[in-house]
Design a protein around this motif. Structure first.
Motif, PDB file in Angstrom:
ATOM      1  N   ALA A  62       0.827  -1.212   0.000  1.00  0.00           N
ATOM      2  CA  ALA A  62       0.000   0.000   0.000  1.00  0.00           C
ATOM      3  C   ALA A  62       0.858   1.257   0.000  1.00  0.00           C
ATOM      4  CB  ALA A  62      -0.928  -0.006   1.215  1.00  0.00           C
ATOM      5  N   VAL A  63       1.873   1.293   0.853  1.00  0.00           N
ATOM      6  CA  VAL A  63       2.690   2.506   0.966  1.00  0.00           C
ATOM      7  C   VAL A  63       3.531   2.717  -0.291  1.00  0.00           C
ATOM      8  CG1 VAL A  63       4.431   3.701   2.356  1.00  0.00           C
ATOM      9  CG2 VAL A  63       2.721   2.287   3.472  1.00  0.00           C
ATOM     10  N   GLN A  64       3.888   1.633  -0.983  1.00  0.00           N
ATOM     11  CA  GLN A  64       4.642   1.799  -2.224  1.00  0.00           C
ATOM     12  C   GLN A  64       3.826   2.509  -3.307  1.00  0.00           C
ATOM     13  OE1 GLN A  64       6.686  -1.541  -3.864  1.00  0.00           O
ATOM     14  NE2 GLN A  64       8.099  -1.737  -2.148  1.00  0.00           N
ATOM     15  N   MET A  65       2.521   2.563  -3.151  1.00  0.00           N
ATOM     16  CA  MET A  65       1.693   3.278  -4.114  1.00  0.00           C
ATOM     17  C   MET A  65       1.738   4.787  -3.900  1.00  0.00           C
ATOM     18  SD  MET A  65      -1.714   0.850  -4.396  1.00  0.00           S
ATOM     19  CE  MET A  65      -2.420   1.867  -5.694  1.00  0.00           C
ATOM     20  N   VAL A  70      10.586  14.385  -4.515  1.00  0.00           N
ATOM     21  CA  VAL A  70      11.897  14.543  -3.883  1.00  0.00           C
ATOM     22  C   VAL A  70      12.731  15.611  -4.578  1.00  0.00           C
ATOM     23  CG1 VAL A  70      11.992  12.187  -3.007  1.00  0.00           C
ATOM     24  CG2 VAL A  70      12.876  12.670  -5.293  1.00  0.00           C
ATOM     25  N   ALA A  71      12.401  15.955  -5.803  1.00  0.00           N
ATOM     26  CA  ALA A  71      13.108  16.990  -6.559  1.00  0.00           C
ATOM     27  C   ALA A  71      12.202  17.381  -7.721  1.00  0.00           C
ATOM     28  CB  ALA A  71      14.455  16.473  -7.067  1.00  0.00           C
ATOM     29  N   SER A  75      10.035  11.725  -8.230  1.00  0.00           N
ATOM     30  CA  SER A  75       9.373  11.253  -7.016  1.00  0.00           C
ATOM     31  C   SER A  75      10.073  10.002  -6.495  1.00  0.00           C
ATOM     32  CB  SER A  75       7.893  10.942  -7.295  1.00  0.00           C
ATOM     33  OG  SER A  75       7.764   9.796  -8.124  1.00  0.00           O
ATOM     34  N   GLY A  76       9.663   9.570  -5.345  1.00  0.00           N
ATOM     35  CA  GLY A  76      10.189   8.338  -4.770  1.00  0.00           C
ATOM     36  C   GLY A  76       9.086   7.621  -4.029  1.00  0.00           C
ATOM     37  N   HIS A  77       9.341   6.387  -3.682  1.00  0.00           N
ATOM     38  CA  HIS A  77       8.372   5.639  -2.879  1.00  0.00           C
ATOM     39  C   HIS A  77       9.128   4.702  -1.949  1.00  0.00           C
ATOM     40  CE1 HIS A  77       9.064   1.890  -5.091  1.00  0.00           C
ATOM     41  NE2 HIS A  77       8.921   2.563  -6.222  1.00  0.00           N
ATOM     42  N   LEU A  78       8.437   4.233  -0.946  1.00  0.00           N
ATOM     43  CA  LEU A  78       9.024   3.303   0.011  1.00  0.00           C
ATOM     44  C   LEU A  78       9.517   2.036  -0.692  1.00  0.00           C
ATOM     45  CD1 LEU A  78       9.151   2.788   3.275  1.00  0.00           C
ATOM     46  CD2 LEU A  78       7.251   1.234   2.780  1.00  0.00           C
ATOM     47  N   LEU A  79      10.701   1.571  -0.329  1.00  0.00           N
ATOM     48  CA  LEU A  79      11.146   0.250  -0.760  1.00  0.00           C
ATOM     49  C   LEU A  79      10.704  -0.801   0.248  1.00  0.00           C
ATOM     50  CD1 LEU A  79      14.729   0.929  -2.179  1.00  0.00           C
ATOM     51  CD2 LEU A  79      12.514   1.039  -3.319  1.00  0.00           C
ATOM     52  N   GLY A  80      10.816  -0.496   1.533  1.00  0.00           N
ATOM     53  CA  GLY A  80      10.203  -1.327   2.563  1.00  0.00           C
ATOM     54  C   GLY A  80      11.084  -2.365   3.205  1.00  0.00           C
ATOM     55  N   PHE A 268      -7.538   5.075  -1.228  1.00  0.00           N
ATOM     56  CA  PHE A 268      -7.951   6.483  -1.263  1.00  0.00           C
ATOM     57  C   PHE A 268      -6.773   7.448  -1.390  1.00  0.00           C
ATOM     58  CE2 PHE A 268      -8.887  10.448   1.082  1.00  0.00           C
ATOM     59  CZ  PHE A 268      -9.887  10.962   0.248  1.00  0.00           C
ATOM     60  N   VAL A 269      -5.819   7.342  -0.450  1.00  0.00           N
ATOM     61  CA  VAL A 269      -4.717   8.307  -0.420  1.00  0.00           C
ATOM     62  C   VAL A 269      -3.847   8.205  -1.670  1.00  0.00           C
ATOM     63  CG1 VAL A 269      -2.717   9.104   0.912  1.00  0.00           C
ATOM     64  CG2 VAL A 269      -4.729   8.220   2.102  1.00  0.00           C
ATOM     65  N   SER A 270      -3.743   7.004  -2.244  1.00  0.00           N
ATOM     66  CA  SER A 270      -2.877   6.813  -3.416  1.00  0.00           C
ATOM     67  C   SER A 270      -3.271   7.705  -4.593  1.00  0.00           C
ATOM     68  CB  SER A 270      -2.899   5.344  -3.847  1.00  0.00           C
ATOM     69  OG  SER A 270      -4.204   4.953  -4.235  1.00  0.00           O
ATOM     70  N   TYR A 271      -4.525   8.131  -4.640  1.00  0.00           N
ATOM     71  CA  TYR A 271      -4.971   8.996  -5.733  1.00  0.00           C
ATOM     72  C   TYR A 271      -4.214  10.322  -5.720  1.00  0.00           C
ATOM     73  CZ  TYR A 271      -8.000  11.826  -8.706  1.00  0.00           C
ATOM     74  OH  TYR A 271      -8.484  12.648  -9.697  1.00  0.00           O
ATOM     75  N   TYR A 272      -3.772  10.734  -4.535  1.00  0.00           N
ATOM     76  CA  TYR A 272      -3.111  12.033  -4.389  1.00  0.00           C
ATOM     77  C   TYR A 272      -1.585  11.910  -4.424  1.00  0.00           C
ATOM     78  CZ  TYR A 272      -7.801  13.247  -2.909  1.00  0.00           C
ATOM     79  OH  TYR A 272      -9.152  13.425  -2.872  1.00  0.00           O
ATOM     80  N   ALA A 273      -1.073  10.719  -4.744  1.00  0.00           N
ATOM     81  CA  ALA A 273       0.376  10.525  -4.817  1.00  0.00           C
ATOM     82  C   ALA A 273       0.958  11.298  -5.996  1.00  0.00           C
ATOM     83  CB  ALA A 273       0.700   9.039  -4.946  1.00  0.00           C
ATOM     84  N   SER A 274       2.250  11.579  -5.917  1.00  0.00           N
ATOM     85  CA  SER A 274       2.919  12.293  -7.001  1.00  0.00           C
ATOM     86  C   SER A 274       2.890  11.452  -8.283  1.00  0.00           C
ATOM     87  CB  SER A 274       4.374  12.581  -6.610  1.00  0.00           C
ATOM     88  OG  SER A 274       5.093  13.116  -7.711  1.00  0.00           O
TER      89      SER A 274
END
Length: 363
Positions: A62-65, A70-71, A75-80, A268-274
């Motif tokens: 979920a968090v990877q979505m 970052v610049a 963008s970046g995302h969690l690797l986990g 839900f929150v993923s819709y607002y991701a970069s």
């Protein structure tokens, strides 16, 4: 940092696949030991660890979505890897991230199928091993307090991301399909992923700190942190341990909260991701690494690109895809760890039977 097909040539991809398969096999054996504890509040392990590990895999998915900027234009995302290693153990962590990568590659066309071994080697093995190799000594050096575990988690996660970028660069040096200089790739990859590592570190530290605050016994990396209070004389002698009468928060309740959070983030929150390209995509485009990229074999999947086919509304489509992904990852992850737990229990039973038989023969 999901590597597509075509970035790394076939021989190196096959070699990375062999490394990944060997690592997963070793991790399966190691995970049996990590799942071999008791269910006492003062120790980690027991029957609860299988669903907890499955939940960690689903949460990482979920968090990877949630790509974060970052610049400019990146963008970046969690690797986990760090998060999983600290919460459920390094061996179990390797399996958690491997399950996530498998689900992403097969269902969502995210990360090439021929590059699955590359992705597992870089994103599951390297991040988890590096993070825990840094985390464990730090925890031993720092005072045995909750903030120390959180601080160690921050540092471990921060270092694990550029380490994964360096590992990708090594594979590119061995089998890259383009002629971009390795030094150029290394500088660009490590530079941008150091920035991404700051976001990884913040997410990891916040999550680990939140779980430790309510149930430190559920965190593998915090073993021994929760100890009973003791009454001591002025000379320092222990009179008796003080056993708390307050019931600990239910592991099931915490699991339910974690699952709801994962579903909310993915649905839900993923819709607002970069929407900017992530670190690898940006470097690959700017430096020309992607000139020989190949279409994903599952590009026509009904869930490709985290959208549900034939659902017109983009927000609903992406949310449904995220919820499906969380559910599928939770199911597969929990199934894997239930099997691991049962095999561990079977081994313990056989060992106990052999010991009893030996004792009877001696008698």
């Amino acid at each position: 940092m999901h590597v597509p097909d075509g970035f790394i040539d076939a021989p190196v991809s096959l070699a990375a696949g062999a490394v990944a398969a060997t690592s997963v096999a070793v991790a399966l054996r190691g995970a049996r030991r990590e799942h071999g504890g008791t269910s006492h509040a003062s120790s980690y392990g027991g029957d609860r660890t299988a669903p907890l590990a499955g939940l960690v895999a689903a949460f990482v998915f979920a968090v990877q979505m949630l790509n974060f900027p970052v610049a400019a234009g990146t963008s970046g995302h969690l690797l986990g890897g760090a998060l999983a290693a600290i919460l459920v153990g390094p061996w179990t962590g390797v399996l958690c991230i491997s399950v996530v990568l498998l689900m992403q590659g097969v269902l969502f066309a995210d990360g090439g199928l021929t590059a699955l071994g590359v992705n597992i080697s870089v994103m599951a093995v390297v991040t988890t091993v590096v993070a825990y190799a840094i985390f464990r000594p730090l925890v031993k050096l720092l005072p045995r307090r909750r903030p120390s575990v959180t601080a160690a988690a921050f540092v471990a996660a921060l270092v694990s991301v550029p380490a994964a970028a360096a590992a990708f660069t090594l594979l590119y040096a061995l089998g890259g399909t383009t002629d971009v200089p390795v030094g150029t790739v290394f500088t660009a990859m490590v530079g941008v992923h150091t920035l991404i590592g700051l976001g990884e570190a913040a997410i990891t530290a916040l999550t680990v700190g939140a779980v430790i605050a309510v149930r430190p016994d559920l965190v593998y990396g915090a073993q021994g942190l929760a100890r009973p209070l003791e009454l001591r004389t002025p000379e320092g002698a222990v009179i008796e341990p003080v056993v708390s009468t307050a019931a600990p928060r239910s592991a099931r309740r915490i699991g339910a909260v974690g699952l709801v959070a994962a579903l909310a983030l993915a649905g839900f929150v993923s819709y607002y991701a970069s929407t900017s390209p992530d670190g690898l995509e940006k470097v690959a485009h700017d430096k020309g690494i992607d000139s020989k990229a190949e279409d994903h074999a599952a590009k026509d999947s009904p869930l490709a690109d985290y959208q549900v086919e034939d659902v017109g509304d983009e927000r609903i489509s992406g949310g449904l895809a995220g919820v499906i992904g969380v559910g599928a990852t939770l199911a597969v992850g929990t199934g894997v760890f239930v099997v691991v737990r049962r095999r561990r229990a079977a081994e313990a039973s056989r060992a106990s039977s052999a010991s009893s038989g030996s004792s009877a023969e001696t008698a």
